[in-house]
Design an enzyme around this catalytic site. Structure first.
Site: not given
Length: 653
Positions: A27-28, A24-25, A30, A141, A47, A32
């Site tokens: 990031g810095g 799905i995505a 993890a 966060d 994740k 997903v």
């Protein structure tokens, strides 16, 4: 490039439970994935932490602890954490899958939001943070990337506790700081200290960004942004976008006070202020959307447009038709020639005008007396807090009824209203909102250690039935007792669900037939049985087991007596070829240079390695499964015996 073809996890079964469907995505910290929980047959988001984090023991310990805390947090605006685990180098979270976009995606696509829409996003975010703060959890966060807007309109907050887990690492994570510095409170920057008021500060920054389309401090180095958070006062939205409502200026100013003591104590306190601001906010309070951010406001540089002319024709007849020129006003200006009307015609027009004036007045009075309000249909499906606010603005006195379980409506959303939508009521009438309590789930009770009938009875008490009963051998659990359930004890399932029981079969009787007496005795005693031997007189092979009771694979308890029937043990066994050689006057075992092979001793070796070693020695191998532990427990003929090539050797494992 298609990430599905290049990502090594796509298509794999993670931890024996989650079949990874697609990415799905990324990031810095993890990646997903969309996955299917094959145990519960549901779609989840998984994740997976990046390997650099997963290799840090401090991170993994803190990550597991935070995941347990977040899993206990149940709130309709929090992305629910189902499971946490490790699979080799992969450290993962299994979470609720929320199809939709992040708030960051919305801001990129739309820019700033109107005041009411901004509050309608912030209210569920603050509700989620408030629930966490009440449970002793701090997000640490808060930012648009961690707010999900579902396709059905729900707002969800994600990644509770992840920042705290990352703080446990000894690695330098500059990229993470750059990504979140714009929302860090002064105390986070200076001392690394965080509490509920730090989340309040970040929420205030996020509200500023929703209203203005930008962060208060951006376009500079991370250190300079951090410096401004510590030493500057966050500007109010109207300083960037003239015309922004003062109510929202006050909200942002309170949430972003540099001194934590001057902020709302937690997100719940800020939520109360936000709901009140939303209730008091005029519906025309939105700044004109055509004014670009940073541009001078339109009415500061141009004259206001004249109001549209009002048509008074029906409510104010022309004066000259009623009375003619007034005395003292002088001669009227010359008029264009027109046909002459009779006196009757003029009075008809005057009468008609008067009737129309009266009709308009009566109509207006009747409309002014119609003050009933209608129950809106938009309340159903909306968050209970937002629905309460909307209903109160329309003039209802709202009461919240007892929540009801529903398989489809998310928890915390309005399930129905009383009276129903479309009903007319007087202002101040009572309106009951019934919220959804979410799908009704029951926890699988602890039936481990019970007998099968006891377990069935206990499960029936909570409306769970048994689907399948599987038996499994066990050296520690008494025969007939439940070892585990599938799904496991404590998992939430629907009422009237069917689950499986795994029941202990106790010990399974090994097959020792054909085994020499001493080896059979060792195998049975090592497995927890008590062997008893009875000798027979006639058998082809002396002192070997020719029968056993109980039979192989019978379910018996540890310590049970096993009766073994042996061939006669008197005398010394001679292999057929040795008897033939003796009849011919040769010594048993042959002379030097005879064509014989020595059987290797392979007891206690891995059965595969033993098989290969015997074959390499030149004999045939017959394999008999007895305990199924992968090691050879007996062999016949024994090791060291000289035999002709091709002799059959039996091994038990």
């Amino acid at each position: 490039m298609d990430t599905t073809l290049t990502d090594p996890l796509v298509g794999k079964l993670l931890d024996g439970r989650y079949r990874v469907e697609s990415r799905i995505a990324r990031g810095g910290m993890a990646t997903v994935y969309l996955a299917l929980d094959i145990r519960l047959d549901r779609t989840v988001a998984v994740k997976v932490m990046h390997r650099s984090l997963a290799e840090d023991p401090a991170f993994v310990r803190r990550f597991i602890g935070e995941a347990k805390s977040v899993a206990s947090l149940s709130h309709p605006n929090v992305v629910h954490v189902f499971d946490q685990g490790t699979d080799g180098d992969n450290v993962y979270l299994s979470m609720e899958y929320v199809p939709g976009r992040t708030l960051r995606d919305v801001l990129r696509a739309r820019g700033r939001l109107p005041a009411r829409e901004a509050l309608e996003v912030m209210i569920p975010v603050l509700a989620a943070l408030g629930a966490a703060h009440q449970s002793g959890l701090v997000h640490r966060d808060v930012k648009p990337e961690n707010v999900l807007l579902a396709d059905d309109g729900r707002v969800k907050v994600v990644d509770f506790g992840l920042a705290r887990a990352i703080e446990a690492t000894n690695q330098t994570r500059t990229g993470v700081m750059i990504g979140t510095i714009g929302y860090m409170s002064p105390e986070q920057v200076t001392a690394g200290a965080t509490d509920a008021r730090s989340d309040v500060y970040a929420a205030g920054i996020m509200l500023f960004e929703l209203l203005t389309g930008r962060q208060p401090y951006e376009g500079e180095t991370p250190m300079s942004v951090a410096y401004r958070h510590v030493h500057d006062t966050v500007p109010v939205p109207s300083a960037v976008l003239p015309g922004s409502p003062p109510l929202l200026d006050n909200l942002v100013a309170a949430a972003t006070a540099r001194d934590p003591a001057n902020r709302p104590a937690d997100a719940t306190a800020l939520l109360v202020a936000a709901v009140e601001a939303h209730r008091m906010l005029p519906r025309d309070s939105v700044p004109h959307p055509s004014v670009p951010i940073g541009a001078p406001h339109a009415h500061a540089s141009a004259a206001p447009e004249p109001p549209a002319p009002v048509n008074h024709t029906l409510i104010q007849p022309r004066t000259d038709l009623l009375t003619g020129p007034a005395a003292g006003t002088g001669t009227p200006p010359p008029a264009a020639p027109r046909p002459r009307r009779s006196a009757g015609a003029r009075w008809f027009l005057v009468g008609l005008a008067v009737v129309m004036v009266i009709a308009v007045g009566v109509t207006g009075w009747l409309f002014s007396q119609n003050t009933s309000i209608v129950v809106p249909a938009t309340l159903v499906g909306k968050n209970i807090t937002a629905a309460t606010d909307e209903a109160e603005q329309r003039g209802f006195v709202v009461e919240r009824g007892k929540p009801e379980h529903d398989e489809k409506a998310p928890k915390g959303t309005v399930l129905r209203t009383d009276p129903v939508a479309g009903t007319e009521r007087d202002p101040g009438s009572r309106l009951v909102l019934i919220a959804s309590a979410g799908p009704k789930r029951v926890a699988v009770p602890n039936v481990v250690g019970m007998s099968e009938p006891e377990a069935r009875s206990r499960l029936a008490e909570v409306l769970i039935t048994v689907d399948d009963v599987r038996k499994q051998a066990s050296e520690t659990v008494p025969r007939g007792q439940v070892m585990r359930t599938v799904p496991a004890v404590g998992n939430l399932v629907k009422e009237n669900s069917r689950i499986d029981l795994v029941v202990s079969a106790g010990l399974l009787m090994p097959d020792v037939r054909g085994m020499p007496r001493d080896q059979a005795d060792g195998v049975l005693r090592g497995a927890g049985f008590t062997p008893e031997f009875v000798e027979q007189t006639d058998s082809a092979q002396p002192c070997t087991v020719i029968a056993q009771d109980p039979l192989p694979k019978a379910e018996i308890d540890k310590g049970a007596v096993v009766r073994l029937t042996l061939s006669q043990c008197n005398g010394e066994w001679q292999w057929p070829w040795e008897r033939d050689r003796q009849r011919e006057g040769e010594q048993p075992g042959g002379e030097e240079g005879d064509n014989v092979v020595i059987i290797p001793n392979i007891v206690f070796k891995d059965f595969r390695a033993a098989r290969d070693e015997l074959r390499a020695a030149g004999v045939r191998v017959k394999m008999k499964r007895t305990l199924g532990r992968g090691r050879v427990v007996a062999q016949l003929p024994p090791g060291g015996q000289p035999v002709p090539p091709g002799t059959e050797v039996t091994i038990w494992y």
